[in-house]
Design a protein around this motif. Structure first.
Motif, PDB file in Angstrom:
ATOM      1  N   LEU A 293       0.891  -1.191  -0.001  1.00  0.00           N
ATOM      2  CA  LEU A 293       0.018   0.116   0.110  1.00  0.00           C
ATOM      3  C   LEU A 293       0.791   1.301  -0.020  1.00  0.00           C
ATOM      4  O   LEU A 293       0.471   2.364  -0.660  1.00  0.00           O
ATOM      5  CB  LEU A 293      -1.021  -0.158   1.185  1.00  0.00           C
ATOM      6  N   VAL A 294       1.802   1.154   0.834  1.00  0.00           N
ATOM      7  CA  VAL A 294       2.796   2.295   0.807  1.00  0.00           C
ATOM      8  C   VAL A 294       3.545   2.660  -0.458  1.00  0.00           C
ATOM      9  O   VAL A 294       3.503   3.551  -1.176  1.00  0.00           O
ATOM     10  CB  VAL A 294       3.876   2.143   2.020  1.00  0.00           C
ATOM     11  N   LYS A 295       3.996   1.406  -1.006  1.00  0.00           N
ATOM     12  CA  LYS A 295       4.592   1.678  -2.327  1.00  0.00           C
ATOM     13  C   LYS A 295       3.669   2.165  -3.514  1.00  0.00           C
ATOM     14  O   LYS A 295       3.885   3.142  -4.338  1.00  0.00           O
ATOM     15  CB  LYS A 295       5.154   0.253  -2.794  1.00  0.00           C
TER      16      LYS A 295
ATOM     17  N   ASP B 202       3.996   9.723 -10.074  1.00  0.00           N
ATOM     18  CA  ASP B 202       3.264   9.544 -11.507  1.00  0.00           C
ATOM     19  C   ASP B 202       2.615  10.993 -11.635  1.00  0.00           C
ATOM     20  O   ASP B 202       2.550  11.591 -12.662  1.00  0.00           O
ATOM     21  CB  ASP B 202       2.311   8.581 -11.536  1.00  0.00           C
ATOM     22  N   ASP B 203       1.859  11.679 -10.345  1.00  0.00           N
ATOM     23  CA  ASP B 203       1.192  12.803 -10.458  1.00  0.00           C
ATOM     24  C   ASP B 203       2.113  13.974 -10.648  1.00  0.00           C
ATOM     25  O   ASP B 203       2.010  14.784 -11.581  1.00  0.00           O
ATOM     26  CB  ASP B 203       0.502  13.002  -9.132  1.00  0.00           C
ATOM     27  N   GLN B 204       3.368  13.971  -9.980  1.00  0.00           N
ATOM     28  CA  GLN B 204       4.390  14.918 -10.179  1.00  0.00           C
ATOM     29  C   GLN B 204       4.932  14.901 -11.615  1.00  0.00           C
ATOM     30  O   GLN B 204       5.322  16.077 -12.079  1.00  0.00           O
ATOM     31  CB  GLN B 204       5.589  14.677  -9.270  1.00  0.00           C
TER      32      GLN B 204
ATOM     33  N   GLN C  76       4.143   5.806  -5.436  1.00  0.00           N
ATOM     34  CA  GLN C  76       4.185   5.570  -6.933  1.00  0.00           C
ATOM     35  C   GLN C  76       3.272   6.476  -7.486  1.00  0.00           C
ATOM     36  O   GLN C  76       3.346   7.222  -8.721  1.00  0.00           O
ATOM     37  CB  GLN C  76       3.911   4.170  -7.337  1.00  0.00           C
ATOM     38  N   THR C  77       1.747   6.424  -6.998  1.00  0.00           N
ATOM     39  CA  THR C  77       0.860   7.411  -7.553  1.00  0.00           C
ATOM     40  C   THR C  77       1.224   8.820  -7.333  1.00  0.00           C
ATOM     41  O   THR C  77       1.021   9.677  -8.211  1.00  0.00           O
ATOM     42  CB  THR C  77      -0.435   7.275  -6.733  1.00  0.00           C
TER      43      THR C  77
END
Length: 237
Positions: free
Chosen positions: A222-224, A232-234, A228-229
């Motif tokens: 869940l932390v990964k 990806d947003d950045q 990662q999200t």
């Protein structure tokens, strides 16, 4: 690769197989010639290692206890560094075992390697890991191992006290502080608790079970996914 290392790897490969492996396959795995494989097999057999088989059909090894492992300098450095970290940053029982491991390794090191190992460029600090911290870590490790619920008093980042009953799942070192990963019974969700903010702790008699949605590996996934999200947003900004 030294001959002793190659022979050790060869024995390991043979021991891991249920069926015979050909000299060609062995040569490809070890990146050496078949002729060298044949010579090494003969050397092992003459040394009493029960290698069975012959050229053209393949080789395997009967039940056999390996001699003491031969480590490279970097492997020894890794083992000693890990042992020093365990000795400094965990609980008294694991620390004692780590020290015993260090003593055993040093006892069998040749003098030349001893000097090189002593020049290990890493220093393991013990400044923030006092006796009280070690005792808490020991209690938590036992609770995690035995799947025993714990009750503790905690101070958050704003020094606000709280009382928690949790199912302890694991201890994670993030590079600065040890953190307890637990399933909070009040919130019915994962929570992180810094060990240096735990004020008192009691192991309870009731136990808990883990499941696919409640275990340390699931929490890490869940932390990964969360980070990662964010990454990806950045990238898309």
């Amino acid at each position: 690769m030294h001959k002793s290392e190659r022979l050790f790897q060869l024995v390991n490969i043979l021991k891991s197989r249920r069926f015979a492996i050909t000299a060609n396959e062995l040569a490809n795995k070890l990146k050496i010639s078949q002729r060298t494989i044949y010579r090494n097999i003969q050397h092992l057999q003459s040394s009493g290692v029960p290698v069975e088989g012959e050229a053209g059909t393949g080789y395997l090894i009967a039940d056999y206890d390996l001699p003491p492992m031969m480590f490279t300098l970097e492997e020894l450095q890794a083992l000693l560094l890990g042992s020093k970290m365990v000795s400094a940053w965990t609980d008294p029982q694991l620390a004692a075992s780590a020290q015993a491991a260090i003593t055993k390794i040093n006892a069998v090191l040749p003098e030349k390697l001893k000097q090189q190992v002593e020049e290990l460029p890493y220093l393991v600090s013990t400044f923030s890991h006092d006796k009280a911290h070690q005792e808490i870590t020991l209690q938590l490790r036992k609770a995690i191992t035995n799947k025993t619920c714990i009750e503790f008093h905690y101070l958050d980042v704003n020094q606000q006290p709280s009382h928690r009953i949790t199912d302890p799942l694991g201890l994670v070192y993030w590079g600065a502080k040890w953190t307890l990963i637990a399933y909070c019974q009040l919130r019915s969700d994962y929570r992180e608790f810094r060990l240096d903010r735990i004020q008192s702790i009691v192991s309870l008699t009731n136990t808990f079970d883990t499941n696919p949605q409640k275990n340390l590996a699931h929490y890490i996934e869940l932390v990964k996914a969360k980070y990662q999200t964010k990454s990806d947003d950045q990238c898309h900004q």
